[in-house]
Design a protein around this motif. Structure first.
Motif, PDB file in Angstrom:
ATOM      1  N   ILE A 296       0.853  -1.187   0.000  1.00  0.00           N
ATOM      2  CA  ILE A 296       0.000   0.000   0.000  1.00  0.00           C
ATOM      3  C   ILE A 296       0.888   1.236   0.000  1.00  0.00           C
ATOM      4  O   ILE A 296       1.773   1.364   0.853  1.00  0.00           O
ATOM      5  CB  ILE A 296      -0.939  -0.002   1.219  1.00  0.00           C
ATOM      6  CG1 ILE A 296      -1.909  -1.186   1.132  1.00  0.00           C
ATOM      7  CG2 ILE A 296      -1.707   1.308   1.319  1.00  0.00           C
ATOM      8  CD1 ILE A 296      -2.731  -1.393   2.378  1.00  0.00           C
ATOM      9  N   SER A 297       0.674   2.106  -0.943  1.00  0.00           N
ATOM     10  CA  SER A 297       1.493   3.314  -1.049  1.00  0.00           C
ATOM     11  C   SER A 297       1.024   4.344  -0.037  1.00  0.00           C
ATOM     12  O   SER A 297      -0.062   4.938  -0.175  1.00  0.00           O
ATOM     13  CB  SER A 297       1.393   3.886  -2.473  1.00  0.00           C
ATOM     14  OG  SER A 297       2.162   5.070  -2.578  1.00  0.00           O
ATOM     15  N   THR A 298       1.802   4.543   1.013  1.00  0.00           N
ATOM     16  CA  THR A 298       1.448   5.513   2.040  1.00  0.00           C
ATOM     17  C   THR A 298       2.690   5.916   2.827  1.00  0.00           C
ATOM     18  O   THR A 298       3.610   5.112   3.017  1.00  0.00           O
ATOM     19  CB  THR A 298       0.390   4.952   3.011  1.00  0.00           C
ATOM     20  OG1 THR A 298       0.139   5.908   4.048  1.00  0.00           O
ATOM     21  CG2 THR A 298       0.862   3.650   3.648  1.00  0.00           C
ATOM     22  N   HIS A 299       2.695   7.153   3.285  1.00  0.00           N
ATOM     23  CA  HIS A 299       3.747   7.645   4.171  1.00  0.00           C
ATOM     24  C   HIS A 299       3.382   7.414   5.630  1.00  0.00           C
ATOM     25  O   HIS A 299       4.216   7.540   6.516  1.00  0.00           O
ATOM     26  CB  HIS A 299       3.966   9.138   3.903  1.00  0.00           C
ATOM     27  CG  HIS A 299       5.145   9.719   4.619  1.00  0.00           C
ATOM     28  ND1 HIS A 299       6.444   9.308   4.377  1.00  0.00           N
ATOM     29  CD2 HIS A 299       5.225  10.669   5.603  1.00  0.00           C
ATOM     30  CE1 HIS A 299       7.278   9.998   5.155  1.00  0.00           C
ATOM     31  NE2 HIS A 299       6.568  10.812   5.909  1.00  0.00           N
ATOM     32  N   ASN A 300       2.136   7.042   5.882  1.00  0.00           N
ATOM     33  CA  ASN A 300       1.626   6.908   7.249  1.00  0.00           C
ATOM     34  C   ASN A 300       1.807   5.476   7.738  1.00  0.00           C
ATOM     35  O   ASN A 300       0.893   4.650   7.669  1.00  0.00           O
ATOM     36  CB  ASN A 300       0.157   7.326   7.302  1.00  0.00           C
ATOM     37  CG  ASN A 300      -0.028   8.787   6.987  1.00  0.00           C
ATOM     38  OD1 ASN A 300       0.846   9.616   7.268  1.00  0.00           O
ATOM     39  ND2 ASN A 300      -1.153   9.134   6.379  1.00  0.00           N
TER      40      ASN A 300
ATOM     41  N   THR B 161       2.780   0.593  12.716  1.00  0.00           N
ATOM     42  CA  THR B 161       2.297  -0.576  11.980  1.00  0.00           C
ATOM     43  C   THR B 161       2.600  -1.872  12.722  1.00  0.00           C
ATOM     44  O   THR B 161       1.739  -2.746  12.842  1.00  0.00           O
ATOM     45  CB  THR B 161       2.930  -0.620  10.577  1.00  0.00           C
ATOM     46  OG1 THR B 161       2.661   0.609   9.898  1.00  0.00           O
ATOM     47  CG2 THR B 161       2.370  -1.764   9.761  1.00  0.00           C
TER      48      THR B 161
ATOM     49  N   LEU C 277      -4.096   0.840   7.148  1.00  0.00           N
ATOM     50  CA  LEU C 277      -3.118   1.582   6.354  1.00  0.00           C
ATOM     51  C   LEU C 277      -3.798   2.295   5.187  1.00  0.00           C
ATOM     52  O   LEU C 277      -3.550   3.476   4.930  1.00  0.00           O
ATOM     53  CB  LEU C 277      -2.049   0.625   5.816  1.00  0.00           C
ATOM     54  CG  LEU C 277      -0.935   0.196   6.760  1.00  0.00           C
ATOM     55  CD1 LEU C 277      -0.158  -0.972   6.173  1.00  0.00           C
ATOM     56  CD2 LEU C 277       0.001   1.360   7.068  1.00  0.00           C
ATOM     57  N   TYR C 278      -4.642   1.570   4.484  1.00  0.00           N
ATOM     58  CA  TYR C 278      -5.323   2.153   3.322  1.00  0.00           C
ATOM     59  C   TYR C 278      -6.238   3.304   3.749  1.00  0.00           C
ATOM     60  O   TYR C 278      -6.258   4.373   3.120  1.00  0.00           O
ATOM     61  CB  TYR C 278      -6.124   1.082   2.589  1.00  0.00           C
ATOM     62  CG  TYR C 278      -6.813   1.595   1.351  1.00  0.00           C
ATOM     63  CD1 TYR C 278      -6.104   1.776   0.166  1.00  0.00           C
ATOM     64  CD2 TYR C 278      -8.170   1.918   1.370  1.00  0.00           C
ATOM     65  CE1 TYR C 278      -6.727   2.260  -0.968  1.00  0.00           C
ATOM     66  CE2 TYR C 278      -8.801   2.409   0.240  1.00  0.00           C
ATOM     67  CZ  TYR C 278      -8.078   2.581  -0.928  1.00  0.00           C
ATOM     68  OH  TYR C 278      -8.688   3.071  -2.045  1.00  0.00           O
TER      69      TYR C 278
ATOM     70  N   SER D  63      -4.182   6.381   4.515  1.00  0.00           N
ATOM     71  CA  SER D  63      -3.128   6.734   3.564  1.00  0.00           C
ATOM     72  C   SER D  63      -3.250   8.148   3.008  1.00  0.00           C
ATOM     73  O   SER D  63      -2.259   8.741   2.596  1.00  0.00           O
ATOM     74  CB  SER D  63      -3.116   5.728   2.403  1.00  0.00           C
ATOM     75  OG  SER D  63      -4.356   5.756   1.698  1.00  0.00           O
ATOM     76  N   HIS D  64      -4.456   8.714   3.008  1.00  0.00           N
ATOM     77  CA  HIS D  64      -4.672  10.035   2.399  1.00  0.00           C
ATOM     78  C   HIS D  64      -4.823  11.139   3.447  1.00  0.00           C
ATOM     79  O   HIS D  64      -5.217  12.255   3.118  1.00  0.00           O
ATOM     80  CB  HIS D  64      -5.936   9.991   1.531  1.00  0.00           C
ATOM     81  CG  HIS D  64      -7.181   9.690   2.312  1.00  0.00           C
ATOM     82  ND1 HIS D  64      -7.448   8.442   2.826  1.00  0.00           N
ATOM     83  CD2 HIS D  64      -8.226  10.476   2.683  1.00  0.00           C
ATOM     84  CE1 HIS D  64      -8.608   8.482   3.472  1.00  0.00           C
ATOM     85  NE2 HIS D  64      -9.092   9.706   3.405  1.00  0.00           N
TER      86      HIS D  64
ATOM     87  N   ARG E 122      -3.327  13.593   6.572  1.00  0.00           N
ATOM     88  CA  ARG E 122      -2.101  14.212   7.072  1.00  0.00           C
ATOM     89  C   ARG E 122      -2.197  14.384   8.584  1.00  0.00           C
ATOM     90  O   ARG E 122      -3.091  15.066   9.094  1.00  0.00           O
ATOM     91  CB  ARG E 122      -1.905  15.587   6.424  1.00  0.00           C
ATOM     92  CG  ARG E 122      -0.613  16.285   6.797  1.00  0.00           C
ATOM     93  CD  ARG E 122       0.584  15.620   6.153  1.00  0.00           C
ATOM     94  NE  ARG E 122       1.818  16.379   6.331  1.00  0.00           N
ATOM     95  CZ  ARG E 122       2.997  15.978   5.886  1.00  0.00           C
ATOM     96  NH1 ARG E 122       3.104  14.847   5.223  1.00  0.00           N
ATOM     97  NH2 ARG E 122       4.068  16.700   6.088  1.00  0.00           N
TER      98      ARG E 122
END
Length: 288
Positions: free
Chosen positions: A218-222, A226, A259-260, A263-264, A266
């Motif tokens: 999953i593409s995320t900086h957060n 985890t 995570l998903y 992911s968007h 902040r």
């Protein structure tokens, strides 16, 4: 005021205890554990091993809790409320490790998920060198499953791991250090796929089962918290009655979904947290 009638005093919640450090930013540690327990319908409790002053950008300070205070926390909740599963996280010293080991024995706690937290996501060291050897000796044999990430496995094995096809051998070596089962997380390896390895030992300490768990990254900086979230979700599912392989599968699904869902969003200027409450479950009640 009328006293409420106890319809069935034997009914209870699934009870999960987190023995771990506190994260003031709320993304990892006991805060992430409690959010996870609650989201999965369990009653969460804590025994705090250390206080940290941290945010999404790093750890500023660590204040260690005295061993006797830690033991008192564990005794207090187990003796009164009871515990169905335990998640163990940050343990900073040999004395703290020994305190936890003694408490597990004293209370007969067997459904134990050990997350060998050693380094934060921001690179801060969270355990002394002396404590690592004691943790392996005392807690690996007492845990149902140990859940190291790649960096922790590298520290425990004393060598680098650079490819997915090395994970099974590394997990087998961790079994030989005394663990009954190992969930080795490969998320720190590069690539579009994430591969985790669950291995279980037989009575002779040899590999009895191997489960390779694949998922798309999953593409995320957060990503903050985890590992804490996965181990606490695993403990929650064990408390809910899942066997170990099914609990691992369910915990991975929960973490991926969190995570998903986050992911968007902040949160802070650094590495943000997961969205633990994306789809909370009602508290489960076991009937007597």
């Amino acid at each position: 005021m009328n006293t409420p009638t106890l319809l069935n005093p034997g009914n209870r919640y699934p009870r999960v205890l987190s023995i771990a450090g506190s994260d003031s930013s709320g993304g990892a540690g006991i805060q992430a554990d409690l959010k996870t327990f609650s989201a999965l319908g369990c009653y969460g409790m804590t025994a705090i091993t250390a206080l940290t002053a941290q945010n999404t950008q790093g750890v500023r300070a660590i204040h260690n809790v005295p061993a006797q205070m830690l033991r008192d926390q564990i005794d207090a909740v187990v003796e009164d409320i009871g515990v169905d599963a335990v998640k163990i996280g940050m343990l900073h010293s040999p004395e703290i490790v020994m305190t936890v080991a003694a408490a597990l024995d004293a209370h007969g706690l067997k459904q134990v998920v050990l997350d060998p937290v050693m380094v934060s996501a921001n690179g801060a060291k969270l355990i002394s060198d002396e404590a690592v050897a004691v943790l392996v000796r005392e807690l690996f044999p007492r845990a149902l499953v140990v859940t190291p990430n790649l960096d922790e496995a590298i520290l425990l094995l004393g060598r680098k791991l650079t490819a997915t096809d090395e994970l099974e051998q590394a997990a087998e070596e961790l079994l030989k250090q005394g663990a009954h089962a190992v969930l080795l997380k490969g998320g720190h390896l590069p690539g579009h796929d994430v591969v985790d390895i669950l291995v279980r030992a037989n009575a002779d300490g040899q590999i009895a089962e191997v489960h390779k768990l694949h998922s798309l990254r999953i593409s995320t900086h957060n990503l903050h918290g985890t590992g804490c979230t996965l181990s606490s979700a695993l403990a929650a599912y064990l408390a809910l009655g899942f066997n170990l392989p099914d609990a691992v599968q369910a915990a991975r699904i929960y973490v991926r979904s969190a995570l998903y869902a986050g992911s968007h969003v902040r949160t802070g200027a650094g590495v943000g947290p997961l969205n633990h409450g994306f789809a909370p479950q009602a508290m489960k009640v076991w009937e007597s």
